[in-house]
Design a protein around this motif. Structure first.
Motif, PDB file in Angstrom:
ATOM      1  N   ALA A   1       7.237   2.490   7.263  1.00  0.00           N
ATOM      2  CA  ALA A   1       7.447   0.937   7.922  1.00  0.00           C
ATOM      3  C   ALA A   1       8.376   0.261   8.013  1.00  0.00           C
ATOM      4  CB  ALA A   1       7.267   0.206   6.162  1.00  0.00           C
ATOM      5  N   GLY A   2       9.387   1.033   7.816  1.00  0.00           N
ATOM      6  CA  GLY A   2      10.826   0.490   8.180  1.00  0.00           C
ATOM      7  C   GLY A   2      11.189   0.400   9.825  1.00  0.00           C
ATOM      8  N   ALA A   3      10.156   1.639  10.437  1.00  0.00           N
ATOM      9  CA  ALA A   3      10.395   1.262  11.921  1.00  0.00           C
ATOM     10  C   ALA A   3       9.447   0.358  12.282  1.00  0.00           C
ATOM     11  CB  ALA A   3       9.778   2.900  12.460  1.00  0.00           C
ATOM     12  N   HIS A   4       8.382  -0.312  11.292  1.00  0.00           N
ATOM     13  CA  HIS A   4       7.367  -1.186  11.932  1.00  0.00           C
ATOM     14  C   HIS A   4       6.128  -0.816  12.434  1.00  0.00           C
ATOM     15  CE1 HIS A   4       7.419  -6.029  14.038  1.00  0.00           C
ATOM     16  NE2 HIS A   4       5.807  -5.265  13.083  1.00  0.00           N
ATOM     17  N   MET A   5       5.727   0.678  11.982  1.00  0.00           N
ATOM     18  CA  MET A   5       4.778   1.137  12.272  1.00  0.00           C
ATOM     19  C   MET A   5       3.605   0.700  10.855  1.00  0.00           C
ATOM     20  SD  MET A   5       6.097   4.263  13.310  1.00  0.00           S
ATOM     21  CE  MET A   5       5.213   5.703  14.217  1.00  0.00           C
ATOM     22  N   TYR A   6       3.695  -0.542  10.655  1.00  0.00           N
ATOM     23  CA  TYR A   6       2.543  -0.663   9.835  1.00  0.00           C
ATOM     24  C   TYR A   6       0.818   0.140   9.458  1.00  0.00           C
ATOM     25  CZ  TYR A   6       5.567  -4.290   9.087  1.00  0.00           C
ATOM     26  OH  TYR A   6       6.166  -5.620   8.825  1.00  0.00           O
TER      27      TYR A   6
ATOM     28  N   ALA B   1      13.232   2.292   4.060  1.00  0.00           N
ATOM     29  CA  ALA B   1      12.679   1.400   4.782  1.00  0.00           C
ATOM     30  C   ALA B   1      14.438   1.165   4.966  1.00  0.00           C
ATOM     31  CB  ALA B   1      11.697   0.706   4.410  1.00  0.00           C
ATOM     32  N   LEU B   2      14.973   0.768   4.111  1.00  0.00           N
ATOM     33  CA  LEU B   2      16.005   0.468   4.388  1.00  0.00           C
ATOM     34  C   LEU B   2      16.895   1.095   5.120  1.00  0.00           C
ATOM     35  CD1 LEU B   2      17.674  -2.142   4.064  1.00  0.00           C
ATOM     36  CD2 LEU B   2      18.799  -0.785   2.313  1.00  0.00           C
ATOM     37  N   MET B   3      17.327   2.319   4.945  1.00  0.00           N
ATOM     38  CA  MET B   3      17.687   3.681   6.074  1.00  0.00           C
ATOM     39  C   MET B   3      17.271   3.169   7.609  1.00  0.00           C
ATOM     40  SD  MET B   3      20.181   4.296   3.514  1.00  0.00           S
ATOM     41  CE  MET B   3      19.959   2.764   3.187  1.00  0.00           C
TER      42      MET B   3
END
Length: 221
Positions: free
Chosen positions: A112-117, A43-45
């Motif tokens: 999740a990192g791309a806001h696709m929860y 997610a951080l990457m």
């Protein structure tokens, strides 16, 4: 904006922990901490890949970059961690499922990192379905191979145990006997790779090994 990123990291870590707890329950090498870190790092990457260069783009007109370039490296980079969970010995392979769960967890972290929860949550549930539900319904179709190493000072005892395993509910994939000298006496060490047949319990061989007082079980993998 920073709180939004933090929530993404938390969501990724939560999804990774859920999958890791399943692996921990199954006593696998990669548990909840490893899956948590894989999801969190992925997610951080993704966040850095998408938003880490906005200031640079704002100060340099005409500068272009691929926002998925850094995140794409996670897909290949996770292979190094996954390879560390795979054990290959003779005709025995262990850890492929755990390696695949780490790979899936990395994808969940990227989502999740791309806001696709919703996608990350759905992928987490489907991953658990693959790890648990499919095993429950179709586990008998994929009987695992088991490596057994046992020894005895008498060759006939080794051969008798081999015949019990071979003629009972197991298929012997490979068989090897190695005589060694120990304290002036000859000890015969047998190495077998077996697989349960049909509906046979995969752990029944333990009872067979315990029946003989002249056998020393050295390793079961």
């Amino acid at each position: 904006m920073e709180w939004n990123f933090i929530w993404r990291l938390c969501a990724a870590g939560l999804c990774g922990t859920i999958i890791g707890l399943d692996r921990e329950y199954r006593v696998k090498d990669a548990g909840f901490r490893t899956h948590f870190l894989v999801a969190l790092g992925s997610a951080l990457m993704m966040i850095v890949s998408q938003y880490g260069f906005e200031e640079l783009l704002a100060t340099h007109d005409g500068l272009r970059f691929d926002p998925g370039r850094i995140a794409a490296q996670v897909v290949s980079g996770i292979g190094f961690i996954g390879a560390g969970t795979i054990i290959l010995h003779r005709q025995l392979v262990r850890g492929l499922t755990t390696a695949a769960s780490l790979w899936a967890t990395a994808g969940i972290g990227l989502a999740a990192g791309a806001h696709m929860y919703v996608v990350a949550g759905a992928a987490t549930l489907l991953t658990l379905f693959g790890l648990e539900a499919l095993t429950l319904f179709f586990g008998g179709l994929g009987r695992k191979r088991t490596l057994i190493v046992y020894s005895s000072g008498r060759r006939e005892v080794i051969d008798a145990m081999f015949n019990k395993l071979k003629t009972s509910k197991y298929t012997v994939i490979s068989y090897e006997i190695e005589p060694t000298r120990m304290d002036g006496a000859t000890v015969y060490r047998a190495t077998l790779v077996i697989r349960a047949k049909g509906i046979a319990e995969e752990e029944e061989f333990v009872n067979l090994l315990r029946e003989s007082q002249d056998i020393t079980v050295e390793r079961i993998v």
